[in-house]
Design a protein around this motif. Structure first.
Motif, mmCIF file in Angstrom:
data_model
loop_
_atom_site.group_PDB
_atom_site.id
_atom_site.type_symbol
_atom_site.label_atom_id
_atom_site.label_comp_id
_atom_site.label_asym_id
_atom_site.label_seq_id
_atom_site.Cartn_x
_atom_site.Cartn_y
_atom_site.Cartn_z
ATOM 1 N N ARG A 223 0.823 -1.199 0.000
ATOM 2 C CA ARG A 223 0.000 0.000 0.000
ATOM 3 C C ARG A 223 0.862 1.257 0.000
ATOM 4 O O ARG A 223 1.965 1.265 0.556
ATOM 5 N N ARG A 224 0.344 2.315 -0.629
ATOM 6 C CA ARG A 224 1.120 3.549 -0.716
ATOM 7 C C ARG A 224 1.417 4.128 0.670
ATOM 8 O O ARG A 224 2.533 4.585 0.935
ATOM 9 N N ASP A 225 0.423 4.104 1.576
ATOM 10 C CA ASP A 225 0.670 4.666 2.906
ATOM 11 C C ASP A 225 1.717 3.858 3.665
ATOM 12 O O ASP A 225 2.503 4.411 4.447
ATOM 13 N N THR A 226 1.759 2.536 3.421
ATOM 14 C CA THR A 226 2.782 1.697 4.053
ATOM 15 C C THR A 226 4.169 2.074 3.532
ATOM 16 O O THR A 226 5.127 2.216 4.303
ATOM 17 N N LEU A 227 4.260 2.245 2.232
ATOM 18 C CA LEU A 227 5.548 2.586 1.631
ATOM 19 C C LEU A 227 6.042 3.950 2.114
ATOM 20 O O LEU A 227 7.228 4.114 2.442
ATOM 21 N N MET A 228 5.161 4.926 2.187
ATOM 22 C CA MET A 228 5.565 6.257 2.633
ATOM 23 C C MET A 228 5.965 6.245 4.104
ATOM 24 O O MET A 228 6.907 6.942 4.511
ATOM 25 N N ARG A 229 5.255 5.459 4.922
ATOM 26 C CA ARG A 229 5.630 5.363 6.337
ATOM 27 C C ARG A 229 6.997 4.691 6.480
ATOM 28 O O ARG A 229 7.823 5.114 7.299
ATOM 29 N N ALA A 230 7.264 3.658 5.682
ATOM 30 C CA ALA A 230 8.565 2.994 5.721
ATOM 31 C C ALA A 230 9.675 3.962 5.325
ATOM 32 O O ALA A 230 10.752 3.971 5.937
ATOM 33 N N ALA A 231 9.418 4.787 4.315
ATOM 34 C CA ALA A 231 10.419 5.767 3.887
ATOM 35 C C ALA A 231 10.718 6.755 5.003
ATOM 36 O O ALA A 231 11.886 7.122 5.224
ATOM 37 N N ALA A 232 9.685 7.178 5.717
ATOM 38 C CA ALA A 232 9.896 8.117 6.821
ATOM 39 C C ALA A 232 10.673 7.466 7.968
ATOM 40 O O ALA A 232 11.573 8.084 8.557
ATOM 41 N N LEU A 233 10.329 6.227 8.313
ATOM 42 C CA LEU A 233 11.047 5.514 9.380
ATOM 43 C C LEU A 233 12.516 5.309 9.019
ATOM 44 O O LEU A 233 13.406 5.406 9.866
ATOM 45 N N TYR A 234 12.772 5.032 7.754
ATOM 46 C CA TYR A 234 14.155 4.813 7.311
ATOM 47 C C TYR A 234 14.986 6.090 7.538
ATOM 48 O O TYR A 234 16.119 6.035 8.030
ATOM 49 N N VAL A 235 14.414 7.242 7.196
ATOM 50 C CA VAL A 235 15.123 8.511 7.396
ATOM 51 C C VAL A 235 15.355 8.770 8.880
ATOM 52 O O VAL A 235 16.447 9.198 9.300
ATOM 53 N N GLU A 236 14.350 8.497 9.707
ATOM 54 C CA GLU A 236 14.462 8.747 11.146
ATOM 55 C C GLU A 236 15.572 7.917 11.783
ATOM 56 O O GLU A 236 16.280 8.394 12.668
ATOM 57 N N ARG A 237 15.740 6.678 11.335
ATOM 58 C CA ARG A 237 16.600 5.745 12.067
ATOM 59 C C ARG A 237 17.947 5.450 11.411
ATOM 60 O O ARG A 237 18.892 5.071 12.101
ATOM 61 N N PHE A 238 18.026 5.604 10.097
ATOM 62 C CA PHE A 238 19.226 5.121 9.424
ATOM 63 C C PHE A 238 19.854 6.147 8.487
ATOM 64 O O PHE A 238 20.564 5.777 7.549
ATOM 65 N N ALA A 239 19.638 7.425 8.758
ATOM 66 C CA ALA A 239 20.246 8.476 7.939
ATOM 67 C C ALA A 239 21.571 8.903 8.560
ATOM 68 O O ALA A 239 21.686 9.042 9.786
ATOM 69 N N ASP A 240 22.579 9.118 7.721
ATOM 70 C CA ASP A 240 23.841 9.682 8.166
ATOM 71 C C ASP A 240 23.714 11.197 8.293
ATOM 72 O O ASP A 240 22.676 11.784 7.964
ATOM 73 N N ALA A 241 24.784 11.843 8.749
ATOM 74 C CA ALA A 241 24.740 13.288 8.979
ATOM 75 C C ALA A 241 24.431 14.066 7.707
ATOM 76 O O ALA A 241 23.826 15.146 7.760
ATOM 77 N N ASP A 242 24.828 13.515 6.557
ATOM 78 C CA ASP A 242 24.575 14.214 5.288
ATOM 79 C C ASP A 242 23.202 13.892 4.701
ATOM 80 O O ASP A 242 22.865 14.331 3.597
ATOM 81 N N GLY A 243 22.403 13.099 5.433
ATOM 82 C CA GLY A 243 21.054 12.784 4.989
ATOM 83 C C GLY A 243 20.924 11.527 4.152
ATOM 84 O O GLY A 243 19.805 11.080 3.874
ATOM 85 N N ARG A 244 22.036 10.945 3.744
ATOM 86 C CA ARG A 244 21.958 9.716 2.937
ATOM 87 C C ARG A 244 21.674 8.520 3.840
ATOM 88 O O ARG A 244 22.060 8.489 5.016
ATOM 89 N N LEU A 245 21.013 7.500 3.270
ATOM 90 C CA LEU A 245 20.543 6.356 4.048
ATOM 91 C C LEU A 245 21.457 5.153 3.866
ATOM 92 O O LEU A 245 21.912 4.851 2.762
ATOM 93 N N ARG A 246 21.693 4.439 4.973
ATOM 94 C CA ARG A 246 22.561 3.258 4.957
ATOM 95 C C ARG A 246 21.750 2.001 4.654
ATOM 96 O O ARG A 246 20.658 1.820 5.194
ATOM 97 N N ALA A 247 22.324 1.140 3.815
ATOM 98 C CA ALA A 247 21.756 -0.195 3.571
ATOM 99 C C ALA A 247 22.872 -1.209 3.765
ATOM 100 O O ALA A 247 23.945 -1.093 3.157
ATOM 101 N N THR A 248 22.643 -2.185 4.617
ATOM 102 C CA THR A 248 23.662 -3.176 4.963
ATOM 103 C C THR A 248 23.528 -4.417 4.100
ATOM 104 O O THR A 248 22.431 -4.952 3.920
ATOM 105 N N PHE A 249 24.662 -4.878 3.575
ATOM 106 C CA PHE A 249 24.747 -6.163 2.884
ATOM 107 C C PHE A 249 25.882 -6.951 3.540
ATOM 108 O O PHE A 249 27.013 -6.479 3.582
ATOM 109 N N GLU A 250 25.558 -8.130 4.062
ATOM 110 C CA GLU A 250 26.581 -8.993 4.649
ATOM 111 C C GLU A 250 26.923 -10.099 3.654
ATOM 112 O O GLU A 250 26.061 -10.884 3.274
ATOM 113 N N ILE A 251 28.175 -10.150 3.236
ATOM 114 C CA ILE A 251 28.635 -11.176 2.308
ATOM 115 C C ILE A 251 29.420 -12.208 3.108
ATOM 116 O O ILE A 251 30.457 -11.894 3.702
ATOM 117 N N VAL A 252 28.913 -13.428 3.156
ATOM 118 C CA VAL A 252 29.547 -14.512 3.906
ATOM 119 C C VAL A 252 30.282 -15.425 2.937
ATOM 120 O O VAL A 252 29.689 -15.926 1.964
#
Length: 293
Positions: A223-252
């Motif tokens: 749903r669109r409201d779900t996607l927009m809420r996820a985008a807002a949560l991502y900014v709140e919790r995982f933004a660096d000082a310059d505003g860019r968002l971190r995504a983690t990939f673990e390569i085993v």
């Protein structure tokens, strides 16, 4: 394999990968893994007879293998150019003891029966043959997993699985041993990729064919409201000082050898010729003695 153990809709996953390949498939993680494979194999001081790339989505690993083997084959899971044969990682089209070297990059995380796949790879290796490969580990996309679950719970009253469960580092060493590999080694590397927004990350995942292929997925789109809420949560919790968002990939990374009598083996219990207490310069106590007694 029971229905309860079918985690991935592999037919859907192959369809999405085929579309990604046709569109250009910009897999920066796979390019990085190929460079790591080259470095890791350069530390192995031997030449192999027959090598095979098992399921790597792009034809990047085969040239690395050709530099270290007399013959190098590429097995792809989807029909396409540069593949010597098309097969399934869960049903390898290889005879017993047919390979000296097997490699697989960022493909094994999508199989339903990882222990079975490792057993088949082990059986395809000749004695003293080497398997080396990498897959996505448990910390991969941990940020996206968290915000999607929370956003869907808030906006839709419940959450459905949208990020695949990836193997835990601690479990993979045991799987190599269960599959019969000697001298197993497991290590991991965390790669942080930064994005301007959540939508850039989602575009990359779709472009790489990494859309949701879980059998338990919700068939309706997000749903669109779900996607927009996820985008807002991502900014709140995982933004660096310059505003860019971190995504983690673990390569085993996994590696193991088909057993051979020439390989190092642990000493039998009680076969030591020197006492540990002597080496450490301390007094030795029996199991029934008290220290200081």
């Amino acid at each position: 394999m029971s229905e309860g153990s079918i985690v991935f809709d592999r037919a859907l996953g192959r369809q999405r990968l085929t579309r990604a390949l046709a569109a250009g498939y910009p897999d920066f993680l796979l390019e990085r893994a190929t460079q790591d494979l080259d470095e890791r194999l350069s530390a192995v001081l031997r030449q192999f007879g027959v090598a095979a790339d098992l399921g790597t989505p792009l034809p990047l690993a085969a040239p690395v293998l050709r530099a270290r083997a007399g013959t190098a084959l590429r097995m792809a899971e989807t029909a396409g150019a540069a593949a010597d044969l098309v097969g399934d990682l869960e049903r390898l089209p290889l005879g017993p003891e047919s390979l000296d070297l097997a490699a697989s990059l960022l493909a094994l995380q999508g199989v339903n029966d990882l222990p079975g796949a490792l057993i088949q790879i082990r059986r395809a290796l000749r004695p003293d043959g080497l398997f080396i490969g990498c897959l996505l580990g448990g910390r991969t996309l941990q940020e996206l997993r968290q915000v999607l679950l929370e956003a869907e719970a808030e906006t839709a009253g419940g959450a459905s699985p949208r990020i695949a469960p990836f193997a835990d580092l601690r479990d993979l060493g045991s799987l190599l041993q269960r599959a019969g590999f000697a001298l197993p080694v497991v290590d991991s590397e965390v790669v942080i990729v930064r994005y301007r927004d959540l939508f850039g990350l989602l575009r990359d995942l779709r472009a790489m064919g990494w859309g949701n292929a879980l059998t338990a997925r919700r068939r309706a789109g997000m749903r669109r409201d779900t996607l927009m809420r996820a985008a807002a949560l991502y900014v709140e919790r995982f933004a660096d000082a310059d505003g860019r968002l971190r995504a983690t990939f673990e390569i085993v990374w996994l590696s193991g050898w088909a057993p051979h009598e020439s390989q190092q083996k642990p000493l039998r219990p009680g076969s030591a010729k020197a006492r540990l207490a002597d080496a450490l310069g301390v007094a030795e106590h029996g199991t029934g003695d008290k220290a200081g007694g």
